[in-house]
Design a protein around this motif. Structure first.
Motif, PDB file in Angstrom:
ATOM      1  N   ARG A 413      16.508 -34.262 -53.704  1.00 39.78           N
ATOM      2  CA  ARG A 413      16.529 -35.524 -53.521  1.00 39.78           C
ATOM      3  C   ARG A 413      17.799 -36.956 -53.130  1.00 39.78           C
ATOM      4  O   ARG A 413      18.928 -35.767 -52.715  1.00 39.78           O
ATOM      5  CB  ARG A 413      16.357 -36.160 -54.745  1.00 39.78           C
ATOM      6  N   PRO A 414      17.210 -37.565 -51.739  1.00 37.28           N
ATOM      7  CA  PRO A 414      17.990 -37.956 -50.979  1.00 37.28           C
ATOM      8  C   PRO A 414      19.173 -39.332 -51.965  1.00 37.28           C
ATOM      9  O   PRO A 414      20.293 -39.134 -51.256  1.00 37.28           O
ATOM     10  CB  PRO A 414      16.952 -39.686 -50.238  1.00 37.28           C
ATOM     11  N   ALA A 437      21.054 -38.674 -46.498  1.00 38.34           N
ATOM     12  CA  ALA A 437      19.852 -40.158 -45.660  1.00 38.34           C
ATOM     13  C   ALA A 437      19.558 -39.566 -44.202  1.00 38.34           C
ATOM     14  O   ALA A 437      18.125 -39.165 -44.095  1.00 38.34           O
ATOM     15  CB  ALA A 437      19.238 -41.118 -46.429  1.00 38.34           C
ATOM     16  N   SER A 438      20.676 -39.210 -43.499  1.00 34.72           N
ATOM     17  CA  SER A 438      20.201 -39.206 -42.281  1.00 34.72           C
ATOM     18  C   SER A 438      21.110 -37.535 -42.071  1.00 34.72           C
ATOM     19  O   SER A 438      21.102 -37.300 -40.388  1.00 34.72           O
ATOM     20  CB  SER A 438      20.933 -40.381 -41.397  1.00 34.72           C
ATOM     21  N   THR A 439      21.146 -36.734 -42.696  1.00 31.99           N
ATOM     22  CA  THR A 439      22.121 -35.961 -42.537  1.00 31.99           C
ATOM     23  C   THR A 439      19.886 -34.736 -42.168  1.00 31.99           C
ATOM     24  O   THR A 439      19.973 -33.992 -43.195  1.00 31.99           O
ATOM     25  CB  THR A 439      22.415 -35.325 -43.081  1.00 31.99           C
ATOM     26  N   GLN A 440      20.271 -34.032 -41.252  1.00 32.30           N
ATOM     27  CA  GLN A 440      19.294 -32.493 -41.343  1.00 32.30           C
ATOM     28  C   GLN A 440      19.496 -31.523 -41.491  1.00 32.30           C
ATOM     29  O   GLN A 440      20.118 -30.965 -40.355  1.00 32.30           O
ATOM     30  CB  GLN A 440      19.075 -33.252 -39.555  1.00 32.30           C
ATOM     31  N   ILE A 441      19.081 -30.764 -42.305  1.00 29.92           N
ATOM     32  CA  ILE A 441      19.252 -29.640 -42.516  1.00 29.92           C
ATOM     33  C   ILE A 441      18.322 -28.485 -42.389  1.00 29.92           C
ATOM     34  O   ILE A 441      19.212 -27.532 -42.813  1.00 29.92           O
ATOM     35  CB  ILE A 441      20.284 -29.518 -43.862  1.00 29.92           C
ATOM     36  N   GLY A 442      17.355 -28.711 -41.994  1.00 30.30           N
ATOM     37  CA  GLY A 442      16.688 -28.065 -41.380  1.00 30.30           C
ATOM     38  C   GLY A 442      15.157 -29.310 -40.700  1.00 30.30           C
ATOM     39  O   GLY A 442      14.978 -30.115 -40.801  1.00 30.30           O
ATOM     40  N   ILE A 496      14.878 -34.653 -42.430  1.00 30.43           N
ATOM     41  CA  ILE A 496      15.857 -34.086 -42.614  1.00 30.43           C
ATOM     42  C   ILE A 496      15.842 -32.597 -43.444  1.00 30.43           C
ATOM     43  O   ILE A 496      16.756 -32.548 -43.986  1.00 30.43           O
ATOM     44  CB  ILE A 496      16.594 -34.899 -43.820  1.00 30.43           C
ATOM     45  N   GLY A 497      15.047 -32.172 -44.097  1.00 28.04           N
ATOM     46  CA  GLY A 497      14.799 -31.026 -44.657  1.00 28.04           C
ATOM     47  C   GLY A 497      14.556 -30.965 -46.279  1.00 28.04           C
ATOM     48  O   GLY A 497      15.736 -30.313 -46.819  1.00 28.04           O
ATOM     49  N   CYS A 498      14.797 -32.096 -46.774  1.00 29.36           N
ATOM     50  CA  CYS A 498      14.670 -32.025 -48.197  1.00 29.36           C
ATOM     51  C   CYS A 498      14.249 -31.320 -48.987  1.00 29.36           C
ATOM     52  O   CYS A 498      14.383 -30.341 -49.954  1.00 29.36           O
ATOM     53  CB  CYS A 498      15.072 -33.229 -48.802  1.00 29.36           C
ATOM     54  N   GLY A 499      12.782 -31.133 -48.223  1.00 28.92           N
ATOM     55  CA  GLY A 499      12.207 -29.839 -48.932  1.00 28.92           C
ATOM     56  C   GLY A 499      10.793 -30.233 -50.000  1.00 28.92           C
ATOM     57  O   GLY A 499      10.260 -29.778 -50.727  1.00 28.92           O
ATOM     58  N   ALA A 500      10.172 -31.650 -50.124  1.00 30.42           N
ATOM     59  CA  ALA A 500      10.161 -33.038 -50.652  1.00 30.42           C
ATOM     60  C   ALA A 500       8.274 -31.572 -50.777  1.00 30.42           C
ATOM     61  O   ALA A 500       7.502 -31.981 -51.656  1.00 30.42           O
ATOM     62  CB  ALA A 500       9.533 -34.135 -50.433  1.00 30.42           C
ATOM     63  N   CYS A 501       7.571 -31.949 -49.110  1.00 28.10           N
ATOM     64  CA  CYS A 501       6.828 -31.181 -48.221  1.00 28.10           C
ATOM     65  C   CYS A 501       6.493 -29.934 -49.100  1.00 28.10           C
ATOM     66  O   CYS A 501       5.039 -29.577 -49.924  1.00 28.10           O
ATOM     67  CB  CYS A 501       6.097 -31.662 -47.440  1.00 28.10           C
ATOM     68  N   GLU A 502       7.866 -28.912 -49.207  1.00 30.04           N
ATOM     69  CA  GLU A 502       7.517 -28.431 -49.839  1.00 30.04           C
ATOM     70  C   GLU A 502       6.938 -27.798 -50.998  1.00 30.04           C
ATOM     71  O   GLU A 502       6.441 -27.293 -51.603  1.00 30.04           O
ATOM     72  CB  GLU A 502       8.325 -26.629 -48.617  1.00 30.04           C
ATOM     73  N   ASN A 503       8.116 -28.339 -51.559  1.00 29.13           N
ATOM     74  CA  ASN A 503       7.811 -28.776 -53.141  1.00 29.13           C
ATOM     75  C   ASN A 503       6.877 -28.329 -54.390  1.00 29.13           C
ATOM     76  O   ASN A 503       6.266 -28.162 -54.902  1.00 29.13           O
ATOM     77  CB  ASN A 503       9.030 -29.253 -53.875  1.00 29.13           C
ATOM     78  N   LEU A 504       6.195 -29.437 -53.693  1.00 25.96           N
ATOM     79  CA  LEU A 504       4.754 -30.765 -53.935  1.00 25.96           C
ATOM     80  C   LEU A 504       3.165 -30.170 -53.312  1.00 25.96           C
ATOM     81  O   LEU A 504       3.054 -30.762 -53.883  1.00 25.96           O
ATOM     82  CB  LEU A 504       4.944 -31.861 -53.513  1.00 25.96           C
TER      83      LEU A 504
END
Length: 524
Positions: A413-414, A437-442, A496-504
Motif C-alpha cells: 500500500r502506498p 508513491a513515485s518509486t518504481q520497484i517493478g 510503480i509495481g505495488c501489486g494491487a492489480c495482481e492481488n485483486l
C-alpha cells in the motif's frame, strides 16, 4: 550488585527486542526500533560508524557487555543456561579456548561477506539468528494467544483485542533454519552455557580481540582465594581456571556469576590494582601462611564431609518441553491457516498461486537487488512488521533468508512505509510516503490467456479500478471493434509495481496480471 545490574539491563533489552518481532500493531517499532539499530553487525552493514565506535569503546572499557546485555541471542542462551543450572548446580568446568574453530568460523564469515554469499553471512549473524526464531516460532504463538484473548473479549463486548491472521512465513526454509538453530542452541546452552558465543559466533570472536585490553575486568585476589572452585563451576564461558587464578578475558562476557558465587571476596570487577608496597615480618608471614594453609585444609575436609549427592533431577527437560510447545503451536498455526474450500457449498474456491518472476521484487527503499544482497542480514524484522503480508523470505538458495515481495495475500500500500522504518542494516533505507508513491520497484505484465473477459466472457476491470497511480486503462481487445471485451493496458512508465492489480485480480489459480521486479528501482 554487578550481576543484578547486568541481569536487569539484559532482560530489558531482550524483552524489548523480542516485542519488536512479536508486535503486529506497529506500535512497538515507534519506540523500540533503535534497539535493533544498535546491534553490532546491522550497524556495520548500515555503515553506522557512531554505533560501531560506541560498541567497541564499551568493550574496551567494560569488556564484552555487548554479548551479555545487548545481543538477544546471547541473553537467550543465558535464559536457557539458567534453567539448566536449576536442574544441576555447579555444572561448568574450565576448558581451553577452541581457537582454531573460532578463527575458522570468523574466516568463513569474512570470506562470505566480501564474496557476497549472503546466506552464510545471515546464517552466522547472531542478531539475525534470534530474529528468525522470534519471527517464525514465537510470533505465531503470540498471535494465537492474542486471538484467544480476542475471542474472549468478543463475548464480553470488549474491543481491547482484535483477531489477526496467523501465518508462518516460508515454512520450508526459514522455519526449518530457525528450528535447527534452536536444536543446536538448547543443548549447548543447557549444558555448557556460552559455547556457541565463544566458538561459532563471529561477532563474539571480533569483540574478543578488544576485550583482552578492557580497563574493567574480573580480577583475582590470590591472597583471599581458597581454591574452592565455585567460580570455575559457575562460569558459563568456561574461562576461569581457579587452579592458576587466571581468566581468559577473550571469552569472559562479564556476567558476574563468578563474583556472586565467591564467598571469600577473592573476585572483584574493576581496574587493575597497584601492587602493595607494605612489608611483613618474615616470622609473622610464615605464621600467617601456616595458619592459612591449616584453615584451608580444615575447610576442605569439612567440605568433603558435608558434600551430599546431587538433588533429584527436574521432572522433565525444559528444552524438550519448549520444543514440543513450539511444534504444537506451529501445527496449530498450519491448521488455523486452512480456509474453507467452498463458497456457500456451491463452488470450489481455488487458492492463488504465486507467479514465477524473472526478477524478484525487493521492497521500496532497498534501491536495488544488489543493495539487498550486500546489506541484508536476514533478521526477518521487516517480514514480521509488514502489515500487508507482502514480504516473505526468498526461496532462492543463495538468498534464502533475504526478504522479497509477493502479492497473494495483499499488496504494498502506498500509505505504508514500515519496512523502511524498522530495517537496522540499511538494506531498506528510510523512505517518505511521498517518495514511495513515485518509486518504481517493478511493472505490471498482462497475461492474455488468464484474463476473465476473454476467458469467461464477463466484464471485469478490477485491476484498472484499484490501481493507485492510474497506470492501467481498460481498452477494447479488438481496436477495430468497440463492442469487443475490454482488457487492461498497462502504462509501464507510470506503474510503480505495488501489486494491487495482481492481488485483486479475480482470476484463479494464476492472476491475469502480475508484477515483474526491477533489478534497480526507478523514479516515475
Amino acid at each position: 550488585m554487578l550481576k543484578k545490574i547486568r541481569t536487569i539491563l539484559a532482560l530489558v533489552f531482550f524483552i524489548c527486542i523480542t516485542l519488536l518481532f512479536l508486535d503486529f500493531t506497529g506500535t512497538a517499532h515507534r519506540w523500540l526500533s533503535w534497539m535493533a539499530k544498535v546491534q553490532f553487525l546491522p550497524a556495520i552493514m548500515a555503515l553506522n560508524a557512531v554505533v560501531v565506535i560506541i560498541l567497541l569503546a564499551l568493550t574496551l572499557i567494560f569488556g564484552r557487555i555487548y554479548c551479555s546485555v545487548i545481543c538477544p541471542l546471547g541473553v537467550f542462551q543465558d535464559i536457557i543456561a539458567w534453567f539448566g543450572k536449576r536442574s544441576k548446580k555447579n555444572r561448568y568446568t574450565y576448558s581451553n579456548a577452541i581457537s582454531w574453530l573460532r578463527y575458522t568460523m570468523l574466516g568463513i564469515f569474512v570470506v562470505a561477506f566480501f564474496a557476497g554469499i549472503g546466506s552464510i553471512v545471515q546464517l552466522l549473524a547472531p542478531y539475525s539468528s534470534y530474529g528468525r526464531i522470534a519471527t517464525t516460532i514465537f510470533q505465531p504463538i503470540w498471535k494465537l494467544c492474542n486471538n484467544g484473548l480476542a475471542t474472549i473479549a468478543e463475548h464480553i463486548d470488549s474491543y481491547a483485542f482484535y483477531s489477526t491472521d496467523v501465518l508462518v512465513p516460508s515454512i520450508g526454509t526459514v522455519l526449518a533454519i530457525a528450528v535447527i538453530t534452536c536444536l543446536v542452541l538448547f543443548p549447548l546452552a543447557w549444558k555448557n552455557g556460552r559455547t556457541y558465543c565463544n566458538t561459532i559466533c563471529p561477532v563474539g570472536t571480533v569483540l574478543s580481540f578488544f576485550s583482552r585490553f578492557s580497563l574493567f575486568k574480573v580480577r583475582f585476589d590470590e591472597e583471599k582465594c581458597r581454591n574452592c572452585s565455585k567460580c570455575t563451576k559457575n562460569c558459563k564461558a568456561a574461562c576461569i581456571d581457579f587452579k592458576t587464578h587466571s581468566i581468559d578475558y577473550s571469552r569472559c562476557v562479564v556476567c558476574g556469576d563468578c563474583i556472586s558465587q565467591c564467598n571469600f571476596g577473592a573476585l572483584t570487577y574493576g581496574l587493575k590494582k597497584k601492587p602493595s608496597t607494605t612489608t611483613q615480618n618474615p616470622i609473622e608471614s610464615s605464621t600467617t601462611s601456616q595458619s592459612s594453609m591449616s584453615s584451608a585444609s580444615n575447610m576442605s575436609n569439612a567440605s568433603n564431609q558435608s558434600s551430599t549427592p546431587a538433588e533429584a533431577s527436574a521432572p522433565a527437560s525444559t528444552s524438550r518441553r519448549s520444543f514440543l510447545i513450539a511444534s504444537a503451536a506451529i501445527a496449530t498455526t498450519a491448521m488455523a491457516q486452512e480456509k474453507k474450500k467452498v463458497d456457500g457449498g456451491l463452488a470450489e474456491i481455488q487458492e492463488r498461486v504465486a507467479p514465477t518472476r524473472q526478477t524478484p521484487i525487493t521492497p521500496p527503499g532497498s534501491i536495488s537487488a544488489k543493495n539487498m544482497e550486500t546489506r541484508c542480514t536476514g533478521c526477518q524484522l521487516c517480514v514480521s512488521e509488514c502489515p500487508n503480508q507482502v514480504l516473505r523470505p526468498s526461496t532462492d538458495l543463495l538468498h534464502v533468508m533475504m526478504p522479497t515481495m509477493s502479492y497473494e495475500l495483499g499488496y504494498c500500500r502506498p500509505e505504508c512505509n514500515r519496512c523502511s522504518e524498522v530495517c537496522p542494516a540499511g538494506a531498506i533505507k528510510p523512505l517518505k510516503l511521498e517518495d514511495k508513491a513515485s518509486t518504481q520497484i517493478g511493472h505490471a505484465v498482462w497475461i492474455k490467456k488468464n484474463c476473465i473477459p476473454l476467458r469467461d466472457g464477463v466484464e471485469c476491470g478490477n485491476c484498472a479500478r484499484h490501481c493507485p497511480v492510474g497506470a492501467i486503462e481498460m481498452v477494447p481487445s479488438d481496436p477495430d471493434d468497440e463492442e469487443s471485451p475490454y482488457v487492461p493496458a498497462v502504462n509501464e512508465s507510470r506503474c510503480i509495481g505495488c501489486g494491487a492489480c495482481e492481488n485483486l485480480c479475480p482470476a484463479r489459480p494464476f492472476a491475469a496480471i502480475y508484477v515483474e521486479g526491477h533489478e534497480v528501482h526507478k523514479e516515475v
